[in-house]
Design a protein around this motif. Structure first.
Motif, short mmCIF file in Angstrom:
data_model
loop_
_atom_site.label_atom_id
_atom_site.label_comp_id
_atom_site.label_asym_id
_atom_site.label_seq_id
_atom_site.Cartn_x
_atom_site.Cartn_y
_atom_site.Cartn_z
N PHE A 51 0.77 -1.18 -0.15
CA PHE A 51 -0.06 -0.15 -0.21
C PHE A 51 0.85 1.39 -0.05
N MET A 52 2.21 1.25 0.00
CA MET A 52 3.14 2.15 -0.12
C MET A 52 3.10 3.27 0.92
N ASN A 53 2.76 2.53 2.12
CA ASN A 53 2.92 3.10 3.39
C ASN A 53 3.35 2.45 4.55
N GLU A 54 4.00 1.40 4.34
CA GLU A 54 4.68 0.43 5.34
C GLU A 54 3.91 -0.58 5.71
N SER A 55 2.72 -0.86 4.91
CA SER A 55 1.71 -1.81 5.33
C SER A 55 1.52 -2.42 3.93
N GLY A 56 0.93 -3.82 4.09
CA GLY A 56 0.66 -4.58 2.74
C GLY A 56 -0.20 -5.85 3.39
N GLN A 57 -0.46 -6.69 2.31
CA GLN A 57 -1.01 -8.04 2.47
C GLN A 57 -0.59 -9.05 1.39
N LEU A 58 -0.25 -10.19 1.97
CA LEU A 58 0.27 -11.18 0.99
C LEU A 58 -1.33 -11.91 0.91
N ILE A 59 -1.90 -12.18 -0.55
CA ILE A 59 -2.94 -12.51 -0.91
C ILE A 59 -2.95 -13.79 -1.67
N PHE A 60 -3.54 -14.97 -1.67
CA PHE A 60 -3.51 -16.02 -2.41
C PHE A 60 -5.11 -16.28 -2.75
N TYR A 61 -5.18 -16.44 -4.09
CA TYR A 61 -6.60 -16.43 -4.73
C TYR A 61 -6.76 -17.42 -5.48
N GLU A 62 -7.92 -17.85 -5.71
CA GLU A 62 -8.39 -18.95 -6.68
C GLU A 62 -9.75 -18.24 -7.28
N ARG A 63 -9.63 -18.08 -8.75
CA ARG A 63 -10.85 -17.79 -9.36
C ARG A 63 -10.95 -18.12 -10.89
N PRO A 64 -11.90 -18.46 -11.57
CA PRO A 64 -11.86 -18.87 -12.98
C PRO A 64 -11.68 -17.80 -13.72
N ASP A 65 -10.73 -17.88 -14.83
CA ASP A 65 -10.53 -16.81 -15.63
C ASP A 65 -11.66 -16.72 -16.94
N THR A 66 -13.11 -16.24 -16.51
CA THR A 66 -13.93 -16.02 -17.43
C THR A 66 -14.36 -14.39 -17.11
N ASP A 67 -15.02 -13.88 -18.15
CA ASP A 67 -15.58 -12.70 -17.91
C ASP A 67 -16.98 -12.78 -17.16
N GLY A 68 -17.56 -11.61 -16.92
CA GLY A 68 -18.96 -11.82 -16.12
C GLY A 68 -18.52 -12.01 -14.61
N PRO A 69 -19.67 -12.32 -13.76
CA PRO A 69 -19.43 -12.58 -12.20
C PRO A 69 -18.65 -14.02 -12.07
N LYS A 70 -17.90 -13.99 -11.19
CA LYS A 70 -17.25 -15.25 -10.86
C LYS A 70 -16.83 -15.39 -9.29
N VAL A 160 -13.76 -8.22 -18.91
CA VAL A 160 -12.53 -8.95 -18.92
C VAL A 160 -12.32 -10.16 -18.13
N THR A 161 -11.42 -10.96 -18.46
CA THR A 161 -11.13 -12.30 -17.92
C THR A 161 -9.59 -12.07 -17.25
N GLY A 162 -9.57 -12.85 -16.21
CA GLY A 162 -8.15 -12.92 -15.64
C GLY A 162 -7.96 -11.40 -14.95
N ALA A 163 -6.34 -11.64 -14.37
CA ALA A 163 -6.12 -10.61 -13.51
C ALA A 163 -5.40 -9.29 -14.37
N TYR A 164 -5.41 -8.27 -13.62
CA TYR A 164 -4.64 -7.23 -14.38
C TYR A 164 -3.13 -7.81 -14.74
N MET A 165 -2.54 -8.56 -13.87
CA MET A 165 -1.41 -9.44 -14.51
C MET A 165 -1.27 -9.77 -15.69
N ASP A 166 -2.58 -10.82 -15.92
CA ASP A 166 -2.55 -11.52 -17.04
C ASP A 166 -2.83 -10.57 -18.32
N LEU A 167 -3.35 -9.49 -18.19
CA LEU A 167 -3.69 -8.69 -19.27
C LEU A 167 -2.27 -8.10 -19.61
N LEU A 168 -1.33 -7.69 -18.67
CA LEU A 168 -0.19 -7.06 -19.00
C LEU A 168 0.85 -8.06 -19.74
N LEU A 169 0.66 -9.40 -18.95
CA LEU A 169 1.34 -10.37 -19.60
C LEU A 169 1.02 -10.92 -21.17
#
Length: 175
Positions: A51-70, A160-169
């Motif tokens: 968060f650029m303020n000496e705090s953060g979160q380690l996040i693990f997540y699973e979700r399908p790479d589909t558009d719409g609600p998931k 869109v499908t996937g994460a921002y990371m996927d779009l960049l890759l």
């Protein structure tokens, strides 16, 4: 593992989207700067959110790479030293990539509405219908998300499908 229902879409008119979200949330929203580092992992996604303020979160997540609600299942662990944790995880797992964004957060009922300006990608929105647990009906939360999409004028074509990371890759560029 906690869960929520998510929707992600490209936003062509961020000012108009922000205006509608502010009206629905009765708030101007909260600005949050985020630097996400994604790490290689065998299943799901693992990211360190700084968060650029000496705090953060380690996040693990699973979700399908589909558009719409998931449905997204996730685990979060807070950290007070994101740079040190990034160094350890980078050495252990390797970095898949990084995403930098400015997020404007609006709360509408049990839904977190994000208007994101993503470096290298442009403007997107995410809806996260939170507080989804084992005893809740997924269909109800899908309906909440779809209703908000309509109120915020989010078209199915912009999803869109996937994460921002996927779009960049994948080589998506800011438009």
């Amino acid at each position: 593992m906690p869960s929520n229902v998510e929707i992600k879409a490209k936003v062509s008119d961020p000012a108009r989207f922000a205006e509608k979200a502010a009206e629905l949330s009765q708030s101007e929203g909260t600005i949050i700067r985020q630097h996400d580092t994604f790490f290689n992992c065998s299943q799901g996604r693992l990211k360190l959110r700084d968060f650029m303020n000496e705090s953060g979160q380690l996040i693990f997540y699973e979700r399908p790479d589909t558009d719409g609600p998931k449905l997204s299942r996730y685990s979060i662990s807070p950290t007070s030293d994101p740079p040190s944790l990034r160094a350890v995880l980078s050495d252990a797992l390797g970095v898949k990539g990084e995403v930098r964004k400015e997020r404007r957060l609006f709360l509408i009922g049990q839904t977190r509405v994000h208007l994101d300006t993503v470096e290298g990608l442009g403007n997107y929105m995410e809806l996260e219908v939170v507080h989804l647990d084992f005893f809740c009906f997924v269909c109800f939360f899908l309906k909440v998300a779809e209703d908000l999409m309509e109120k915020l004028s989010v078209s199915k074509e912009s999803l869109v499908t996937g994460a921002y990371m996927d779009l960049l890759l994948q080589g998506h560029k800011e438009t």
